[in-house]
Design a protein around this motif. Structure first.
Motif, PDB file in Angstrom:
ATOM      1  N   ASP A 223      27.152  -5.792  -1.036  1.00 16.79           N
ATOM      2  CA  ASP A 223      27.320  -3.724  -0.523  1.00 16.79           C
ATOM      3  C   ASP A 223      26.231  -3.221  -0.957  1.00 16.79           C
ATOM      4  N   ALA A 224      25.506  -3.222   0.416  1.00 17.34           N
ATOM      5  CA  ALA A 224      24.795  -1.843  -0.774  1.00 17.34           C
ATOM      6  C   ALA A 224      24.537  -0.388  -1.044  1.00 17.34           C
ATOM      7  N   ASN A 225      26.109   0.222  -1.506  1.00 14.70           N
ATOM      8  CA  ASN A 225      26.690   1.018  -1.347  1.00 14.70           C
ATOM      9  C   ASN A 225      26.743   1.851  -3.207  1.00 14.70           C
ATOM     10  N   THR A 226      27.354  -0.049  -3.148  1.00 17.40           N
ATOM     11  CA  THR A 226      28.172   0.054  -4.541  1.00 17.40           C
ATOM     12  C   THR A 226      27.306  -1.445  -5.286  1.00 17.40           C
ATOM     13  N   GLY A 227      26.427  -2.083  -4.672  1.00 17.53           N
ATOM     14  CA  GLY A 227      26.171  -3.209  -5.559  1.00 17.53           C
ATOM     15  C   GLY A 227      27.333  -3.552  -5.646  1.00 17.53           C
ATOM     16  N   ALA A 228      28.017  -4.199  -5.235  1.00 16.74           N
ATOM     17  CA  ALA A 228      28.954  -5.220  -5.303  1.00 16.74           C
ATOM     18  C   ALA A 228      28.395  -6.850  -4.373  1.00 16.74           C
TER      19      ALA A 228
END
Length: 504
Positions: A223-228
């Motif tokens: 997930d590019a926003n959170t790094g998950a």
């Protein structure tokens, strides 16, 4: 699996292979824009080696106790400048191995001493707004979203045993929005820009990393926003690169001699097809995932017919390699490749452009040169509708053709970047107005360090709308068969091209 093991052995032993080439030590003159010298350290040279399985890049790393001094470059052929240089940025020790351009900025990934991420405003003077590095030396790769403010940055340390992934925005100011330490690593397969991708909408980052212990490779989806981490897909066939569709729902994984299209939500394989060679390859895909290209000893384009993917274009030429510099436009209308002749030391080649809907060749542009250095094609990029396509190569000893060549859909040379050394990367803005290249200060075959990022703006011109023809050139033939077909290899016929004029 014997093919893959052979390739791993070749790559792993590249640093001890004796290469019969004359090496000239040189660096490029420094620009008025650049950072003060980093600590003197590593130098590097690279060669392409031909094997029955494909084309392998052999890299030798050396060291220097002091920064290199400028020396007189090799005599240059005459080349007319096309496009306006807006700025260039020089580094005295690091090599610009990767570049990526979005709507407002150029992102650079550097390797060797001073390895780091840099960001440069398109409208600026080339000076980085900020930079980032965890190690200060090693390898790195970058991919920016074309339609959002998001960039994925991969880096590995000099020893190659520590790989990390980061997410950035232009406003991150040198501090990662998030970071992820990969649990596996392979010193023989370091970080690079082909191994990381960011979806056009900025929602997804994908990367491929190999494990030197298990010999497996893994596709990571973030997930590019959170790094998950939303998906991990592991396979024993080595992964060399990855490309994403606009929304990140599909990942095209370059796996040695296989192209694998993966559903990023489930990990299911949507489609897979064998290529025609392994090693120096990267497979590009259109924004909606309907068209992708597979390069190697042949160049093949596949298109979705509503049910499955079928081969719509097939190109082959004796002793040519098409794996290193192929591209597909965002809308899937146009595919291009820069193939070169490995049998004559990479001293001749040809750019080919194809109209995908009609399956026909639009035309070609041949190049040739002399000298002892390999002019290997190394990268390619396209604007959204395929009216601007750029191709990068290491160039020859005497710069017989520009290190970055830019073409319109009539296969006319409309722009170029003349680097002092070898180009290592290239990218094109979505509207085709800007082309950016990354380079080493000297030729790739020479021991040396230092690099440059250069941005050009193309001169306005009417949008070409040629009618595709299947007989644009006798050097190759496009086919419409749904399965790979061995094509007769014809002798190339030279076509007119602009006469060279002296470089400034």
């Amino acid at each position: 699996m014997s093919v893959i093991r052979n390739l791993r052995i070749l790559i792993g032993s590249s640093s001890i292979i004796a290469l019969a080439f004359v090496v000239v030590f040189a660096t490029a003159n420094s620009s008025t824009r650049g950072e003060s010298a980093h600590a003197a350290g590593l130098t590097r040279r690279a060669f392409m080696r031909v094997t029955p399985q494909g084309i392998i890049q052999s890299t030798d790393i050396g060291s220097s106790k002091a920064p290199s001094v400028a020396t007189k470059p090799a005599e240059r052929r005459a080349l007319v400048p096309l496009g306006n240089t807006l700025w260039h940025y020089d580094d005295p020790t690091a090599i610009a191995d990767g570049v990526s351009i979005d709507a407002n900025n150029v992102w650079g990934a550097w390797l060797l001493s001073g390895a780091r991420l840099t960001i440069h405003a398109i409208t600026g003077n080339g000076t980085p707004a900020w930079s980032f590095s965890s190690f200060g030396s090693g390898n790195s790769g970058v991919a920016a979203a074309k339609g959002a403010d998001r960039s994925g940055f991969m880096e590995s340390n000099a020893a190659g045993n520590d790989f990390r992934q980061h997410g950035f925005r232009s406003t991150s100011n040198g501090t990662a929005d998030w970071s992820f330490p990969y649990p596996v690593s392979d010193p023989n397969l370091p970080a690079g820009s082909r191994k990381v991708a960011t979806s056009r909408d900025g929602s997804t980052i994908a990367a491929v990393v190999s494990d030197s212990v298990t010999q497996n490779s893994t596709l990571y989806i973030f997930d590019a926003n959170t790094g998950a981490v939303t998906l991990m897909w592991t396979d024993p066939l080595r992964m060399n690169g990855v490309a994403l569709t606009d929304n990140g729902s599909k990942a095209l994984v370059t796996q040695d001699n296989r192209a694998t299209l993966v559903d990023t939500s489930s990990g299911n394989i949507i489609f897979a097809v064998a290529g025609s060679g392994a090693g120096n390859i990267f497979y590009p895909i259109s924004g909606d995932g309907s068209v992708f290209a597979v390069g190697g000893f042949n160049f093949d384009v596949y298109a979705f017919n509503g049910t499955t993917y079928v081969q719509v274009i097939h190109l082959t030429r004796a002793s040519f390699w098409f794996g290193g510099a192929s591209t597909v436009s965002h809308d899937g209308s146009t595919a291009g490749t820069f193939g070169a002749n490995y049998a004559n030391g990479w001293l001749s080649g040809e750019v080919y452009l194809f109209d995908v809907p009609s399956h026909n060749m639009l035309g070609s542009y041949p190049v040739s040169g002399t000298g002892i250095y390999q002019g290997t094609p190394i990268g390619a990029g396209s604007n959204d509708n395929g009216t601007v396509m750029a191709f990068a190569s290491w160039g020859t000893q005497f710069h017989d053709w520009p290190e970055v060549m830019v073409f319109n859909r009539n296969v006319q040379l409309i722009g170029q970047i003349n680097f002092p050394g070898s180009a290592f990367s290239v990218d094109v803005s979505t509207d085709g107005q800007y082309v950016v290249g990354g380079a080493k200060a000297v030729h790739a075959n020479q021991f040396g360090s230092g690099g440059r990022i250069e941005l050009i703006q193309l001169q306005p011109s009417p949008t070409p709308t040629p009618t595709a023809t299947a007989t644009a050139t006798p050097t190759a033939t496009a086919t419409v068969t749904p399965t790979p077909t061995i094509m007769p290899r014809a002798t190339p016929t030279p076509r007119p091209r602009p006469s060279p004029a002296p470089r400034p």
